[in-house]
Write a protein that holds these residues in place. Structure first.
Motif, PDB file in Angstrom:
ATOM      1  N   ILE A   1      40.070  38.012  42.166  1.00  0.00           N
ATOM      2  CA  ILE A   1      39.414  37.490  43.379  1.00  0.00           C
ATOM      3  C   ILE A   1      37.946  37.923  43.415  1.00  0.00           C
ATOM      4  O   ILE A   1      37.046  37.137  43.760  1.00  0.00           O
ATOM      5  CB  ILE A   1      40.167  37.970  44.636  1.00  0.00           C
ATOM      6  N   GLU A   2      37.690  39.175  43.030  1.00  0.00           N
ATOM      7  CA  GLU A   2      36.306  39.674  42.992  1.00  0.00           C
ATOM      8  C   GLU A   2      35.462  38.907  41.982  1.00  0.00           C
ATOM      9  O   GLU A   2      34.241  38.824  42.116  1.00  0.00           O
ATOM     10  CB  GLU A   2      36.310  41.161  42.635  1.00  0.00           C
ATOM     11  N   ARG A   3      36.108  38.346  40.975  1.00  0.00           N
ATOM     12  CA  ARG A   3      35.402  37.530  39.979  1.00  0.00           C
ATOM     13  C   ARG A   3      35.128  36.120  40.506  1.00  0.00           C
ATOM     14  O   ARG A   3      34.577  35.273  39.795  1.00  0.00           O
ATOM     15  CB  ARG A   3      36.224  37.446  38.688  1.00  0.00           C
ATOM     16  N   GLY A   4      35.538  35.844  41.727  1.00  0.00           N
ATOM     17  CA  GLY A   4      35.240  34.563  42.357  1.00  0.00           C
ATOM     18  C   GLY A   4      36.364  33.546  42.320  1.00  0.00           C
ATOM     19  O   GLY A   4      36.188  32.399  42.743  1.00  0.00           O
ATOM     20  N   HIS A   5      37.536  33.938  41.836  1.00  0.00           N
ATOM     21  CA  HIS A   5      38.660  32.989  41.742  1.00  0.00           C
ATOM     22  C   HIS A   5      39.409  32.871  43.071  1.00  0.00           C
ATOM     23  O   HIS A   5      39.647  33.872  43.753  1.00  0.00           O
ATOM     24  CB  HIS A   5      39.620  33.432  40.641  1.00  0.00           C
ATOM     25  N   ARG A   6      39.801  31.644  43.402  1.00  0.00           N
ATOM     26  CA  ARG A   6      40.602  31.382  44.600  1.00  0.00           C
ATOM     27  C   ARG A   6      41.954  30.764  44.232  1.00  0.00           C
ATOM     28  O   ARG A   6      42.937  30.997  44.913  1.00  0.00           O
ATOM     29  CB  ARG A   6      39.862  30.439  45.555  1.00  0.00           C
ATOM     30  N   ARG A   7      41.980  29.973  43.162  1.00  0.00           N
ATOM     31  CA  ARG A   7      43.238  29.384  42.705  1.00  0.00           C
ATOM     32  C   ARG A   7      43.757  30.219  41.530  1.00  0.00           C
ATOM     33  O   ARG A   7      43.425  29.972  40.361  1.00  0.00           O
ATOM     34  CB  ARG A   7      43.062  27.909  42.303  1.00  0.00           C
ATOM     35  N   ILE A   8      44.533  31.203  41.889  1.00  0.00           N
ATOM     36  CA  ILE A   8      45.053  32.153  40.899  1.00  0.00           C
ATOM     37  C   ILE A   8      46.547  31.922  40.744  1.00  0.00           C
ATOM     38  O   ILE A   8      47.310  32.017  41.717  1.00  0.00           O
ATOM     39  CB  ILE A   8      44.782  33.606  41.341  1.00  0.00           C
TER      40      ILE A   8
END
Length: 330
Positions: A177-184
């Motif tokens: 999430i900290e790397r900018g991902h929302r669809r994990i």
């Protein structure tokens, strides 16, 4: 012909009795520190190797423990064997390793035969057998000591070692999430492994903490092996809105995900980030090297053997520390 050193030779060299030497070898109490040191020095100087058969007859013990496992990862099984052997070697105890198929109709009969024929002093169970009700009932009926590795149910039934899978999975998902991902997406392990549910719970907790609603279509069940990781990734990438990151519940499943991404020409981590769990040797051999959670299997095993050999009480639980390992795949 070289004469075999006997327990009588050790007694003579240490200035003690055969009974005292036996007590020291069997790790019994009520032996003075100085006496114990003399005996141990004589054992080392004479290179004495006690007979398992003789010790068994004398102390009504087999000086053997059994590892009962059913895991698809050779790396996990090997590390488990090594950790148990490291600890048992200290006490002069032999390790019996027996792979089992949890789906076999002969599971209980084979386990019962192991106990009857080999007479181990105790058993170490790994997932998913550490939560198998029929196996646990058999061991209770046989009144044989056992330790569970990473159990998910019936805390206090037997001593256990574990890592905090929920927190570990939460930390790894938070990193994505900290790397900018929302669809994990999450490739979960098999349902009969308690660790699978624990890791999924940590994954979902991290999403919720970031204000992201977990989506059922982004979770696919695997088998903790390479092939199922590849199969699950094909399913996930075929979704109308595919994930930008995948958290696999094991490094082998993550390696399968990497293979599919490479085959599709996806850049990692630019087009898709992939992370695993375990930090097996595989994690640093694949390209790019995997971000993962270090699960110290060898330490888990050592602690499990220590609990067994020290006859720990059923409520003794030992947590082993995990660590987030960030590499180029994310």
């Amino acid at each position: 012909m070289v004469k075999r050193v006997t327990i009588r030779d050790v007694a003579t060299a240490s200035g003690t009795s055969i009974k005292t030497v036996s007590r020291v070898l069997n790790k019994e109490r009520y032996v003075g520190a100085d006496t114990r040191e003399r005996v141990e020095r004589a054992v080392a100087d004479l290179n004495f190797r006690p007979s398992f058969a003789a010790r068994s007859l004398a102390g009504h013990r087999s000086f053997q423990v059994a590892l009962v496992c059913d895991n698809p990862s050779p790396a996990y099984v090997y590390a488990m064997q090594q950790g148990i052997r490291d600890r048992c070697e200290v006490d002069g105890v032999r390790v019996l390793t027996q792979p089992y198929d949890r789906g076999s109709p002969r599971l209980l009969a084979d386990l019962d035969a192991l106990i009857a024929t080999s007479g181990p002093d105790g058993i170490i169970l790994t997932p998913p057998l550490s939560d198998n009700d029929e196996v646990l009932a058999l061991l209770a009926a046989r009144a044989i000591p056992f330790v569970r590795v990473s159990p998910g149910t019936r805390a206090g039934l037997a001593p256990a070692t574990f890592i905090d899978n929920v927190t570990a999975a939460k930390e790894l998902t938070a990193h994505l999430i900290e790397r900018g991902h929302r669809r994990i997406a999450h490739i979960a392990g098999p349902r009969d492994y308690a660790t699978s549910a624990q890791r999924r719970a940590g994954y979902e907790a991290a999403l919720l903490a970031a204000g992201i609603a977990p989506e059922t279509e982004l979770v696919v069940e695997g088998r903790y092996d390479f092939a199922s990781g590849a199969e699950a990734t094909e399913v996930l990438l075929a979704r109308p809105a595919p994930p930008t990151a995948i958290f696999a519940g094991s490094d082998e499943m993550a390696a399968g995900a990497l293979m599919v991404a490479h085959r599709r020409g996806l850049r990692i981590p630019t087009d898709i980030a992939i992370a695993g769990f375990g930090d097996d040797a595989l994690a640093s051999y694949v390209w790019p090297p995997l971000t993962t959670v270090r699960q110290p299997v060898r330490d888990l095993a050592w602690q499990a053997a220590d609990l067994l050999l020290n006859r720990a009480t059923p409520d003794e639980l030992r947590e082993v520390a995990h660590a987030l390992i960030v590499r180029a795949s994310t």
